[in-house]
Enzyme design. Structure first.
Site, PDB file in Angstrom:
ATOM      1  N   LYS A 193     -14.095 -53.746   8.626  1.00  0.00           N
ATOM      2  CA  LYS A 193     -14.362 -52.935   9.824  1.00  0.00           C
ATOM      3  C   LYS A 193     -14.932 -51.559   9.466  1.00  0.00           C
ATOM      4  O   LYS A 193     -15.845 -51.080  10.137  1.00  0.00           O
ATOM      5  CB  LYS A 193     -13.071 -52.766  10.628  1.00  0.00           C
ATOM      6  CG  LYS A 193     -12.565 -54.075  11.197  1.00  0.00           C
ATOM      7  CD  LYS A 193     -11.240 -53.937  11.907  1.00  0.00           C
ATOM      8  CE  LYS A 193     -10.062 -53.764  10.986  1.00  0.00           C
ATOM      9  NZ  LYS A 193      -9.798 -54.906  10.085  1.00  0.00           N
ATOM     10  N   SER A 221      -9.113 -37.370   4.539  1.00  0.00           N
ATOM     11  CA  SER A 221      -9.543 -38.261   5.615  1.00  0.00           C
ATOM     12  C   SER A 221     -11.002 -38.668   5.444  1.00  0.00           C
ATOM     13  O   SER A 221     -11.900 -37.821   5.471  1.00  0.00           O
ATOM     14  CB  SER A 221      -9.362 -37.565   6.971  1.00  0.00           C
ATOM     15  OG  SER A 221     -10.081 -38.274   7.959  1.00  0.00           O
ATOM     16  N   ASP A 279      -4.068 -47.728   5.171  1.00  0.00           N
ATOM     17  CA  ASP A 279      -3.874 -48.692   6.261  1.00  0.00           C
ATOM     18  C   ASP A 279      -2.874 -49.786   5.892  1.00  0.00           C
ATOM     19  O   ASP A 279      -2.462 -50.567   6.756  1.00  0.00           O
ATOM     20  CB  ASP A 279      -5.218 -49.322   6.648  1.00  0.00           C
ATOM     21  CG  ASP A 279      -6.121 -48.295   7.327  1.00  0.00           C
ATOM     22  OD1 ASP A 279      -5.594 -47.319   7.900  1.00  0.00           O
ATOM     23  OD2 ASP A 279      -7.351 -48.464   7.276  1.00  0.00           O
TER      24      ASP A 279
END
Ligand code: S3P
Length: 437
Positions: A30, A173, A321
């Site tokens: 993704k 990030s 994740d």
């Protein structure tokens, strides 16, 4: 043959499985797909994307670039005819659904455009912090209005006339880094992001492939954009390691399990889960089959008994994740597993530290939660016959579903529609893994 999952309204009942085995390929990554859609949409000429995931999030990003002027055809292979340098303004708000990546990266791109656009998402996305992209993009010269409460989306972005900045990023990030670099494509001069720890580098890799090289020196990542024309691409999106991770974890923790996953993306900034599981005693072999733009390969897992471990520091961005799965592995291991330096989990699709602690406690696992992590006491038997909640977060639903395979009786997981935002094939793959399909 009986199936392993039973769907009731928006809930799933997952039964224990005596064996985990199988061999299959995963849907496309993704993170790479969002970037491919956004950058091929900007490029000159026609790009083709093979293996593009059909999850709601990735389709939302495609639809957004279409509304910004790219021509998109969705079939087995996705075709994107790019706008050749600049997107046009979209009529009405762009809805990125559940995806922080889609929203934050597109905001970065649109900061470089001399028009106004509005971007929004679902209730979860509208609760997540957006000041982290507003601050650097405003330093570059864009106007970023956060229309939600307390610095959240909807976002109204009015861009153009940007200048490059040297940005010392306060958190590790990849989404913030990418938003700044993508704005940098349209800025005068060099744009540099300094990362506290290295994060996934899919943006850098794809930009390099498309003709806009990104310079990396230690923790400093820079580009000189100046409207460099991006070249169209024919891309095969690698399988998603973050989807493979559910099966790798549960197979590693199940004696006699054996699994082969084909064509999985092996970007070194994504695969720290395998390092952690190996420290816990897991038997995982990897064979790289393509070491091109993004590494791809096959993963072979043999099940066994795990022991607890610790993770923190620089390892965290590379397993961000998969941390709910580290907690699952910890619950199934002997001894304690501790996660530290993971406060970012509190601002994901839900607060993943609290969500996992609540759910693990509900199935009889002792957990201590910290502001930046948790400690999971392994070795208890996993109670079934109870209900847990996804809290609307796809990764919490799937982490609890694989843990349920090791329970003593079926576990009900409520609020599972969110799984479709990222991995609609998950329940079928669960049937594969348990030999029921
Ligand atoms: C992503 C980066 C990570 C990750 C997310 C996808 C990306 O978020 O959690 O699922 O594609 O860049 P942060 O950059 O906010 O850590």
């Amino acid at each position: 043959m009986a199936t392993n999952v039973d769907s009731i309204a928006d809930s799933m009942s997952v039964a224990p499985a005596s064996v985990i085995k199988g061999e299959w390929s995963l849907p496309g990554d993704k993170s790479i797909a969002h970037r491919a859609a956004i950058l091929c949409g900007l490029a000159h000429g026609e790009s083709t994307l093979r293996g593009y995931p059909k999850s709601e999030d990735c389709l939302n990003t495609l639809q957004a670039v279409q509304r910004l002027g790219a021509e998109v055809e969705v079939g087995e292979v996705i075709t994107v005819r790019g706008v050749g340098g600049r997107y046009r303004a979209a009529a009405g708000a762009l809805n990125l659904g559940n995806s922080g990546t889609g929203l934050r990266l597109l905001t970065g791109v649109l900061a470089g455009h001399a028009h106004t656009n509005e971007l929004t998402g679902d209730a979860s996305l509208r609760s997540r912090p957006m000041a982290r992209i507003r601050d650097p993009l405003e330093q570059m010269g864009a106007t970023i209005e956060l229309l939600g409460d307390g610095g959240t989306a909807p976002i109204r972005v009015t861009g153009g006339g940007l200048r490059g900045i040297d940005y010392d990023m306060p958190m590790a990030s990849a989404q913030v880094k990418s938003a700044v670099l993508l704005a940098g494509l349209f800025a005068e001069g060099a744009t540099t992001v300094m990362e506290p720890y290295p994060t996934r580098d899919h943006t850098e890799r794809l930009l390099g492939r498309m003709g806009c090289p990104v310079r990396v020196e230690g923790h400093r990542v820079s580009l000189v954009g100046q409207g460099a024309p991006l070249k169209s691409q024919s891309l095969a999106i690698p399988g998603d390691f973050s989807s493979a991770a559910f099966w790798i974890t549960i197979a590693a923790a199940t004696p006699d399990a054996e699994l082969r996953l084909r064509g999985v993306g092996l970007n070194p900034r994504r695969v720290a889960l395998m390092d952690i599981l190996r420290r816990m005693g897991a038997k995982i072999d990897v064979r790289c089959t393509d070491d091109g733009w993004e590494s791809v390969g096959d993963i072979h897992v043999r099940g066994g008994t795990l022991k607890g471990t610790d993770t923190g520091g620089a390892e965290i961005p590379n397993v961000i994740d998969e941390l709910p799965l580290v907690a699952v592995a910890g619950a199934l291991a002997e001894g304690k597993t501790t996660i530290r330096d993971a406060a970012e989990l509190r601002v994901k699709e839900t607060d993943r530290l609290d969500a996992m602690a609540t759910n693990l406690t509900a199935v009889g696992v002792a957990v201590e939660v910290f502001e930046d992590g948790m400690c999971v006491q392994g070795g208890a038997s996993i109670a079934g016959g109870v209900a847990v909640d996804s809290f609307g977060d796809h990764r919490i639903a799937m982490a609890m579903a694989v843990l349920a395979l090791r329970g003593s009786s079926p576990l009900t997981i409520n609020n599972v529609a969110c799984v479709d935002t990222s991995y609609p094939e998950f329940w079928t793959d669960l049937e594969h893994a348990t030999g029921k399909a």
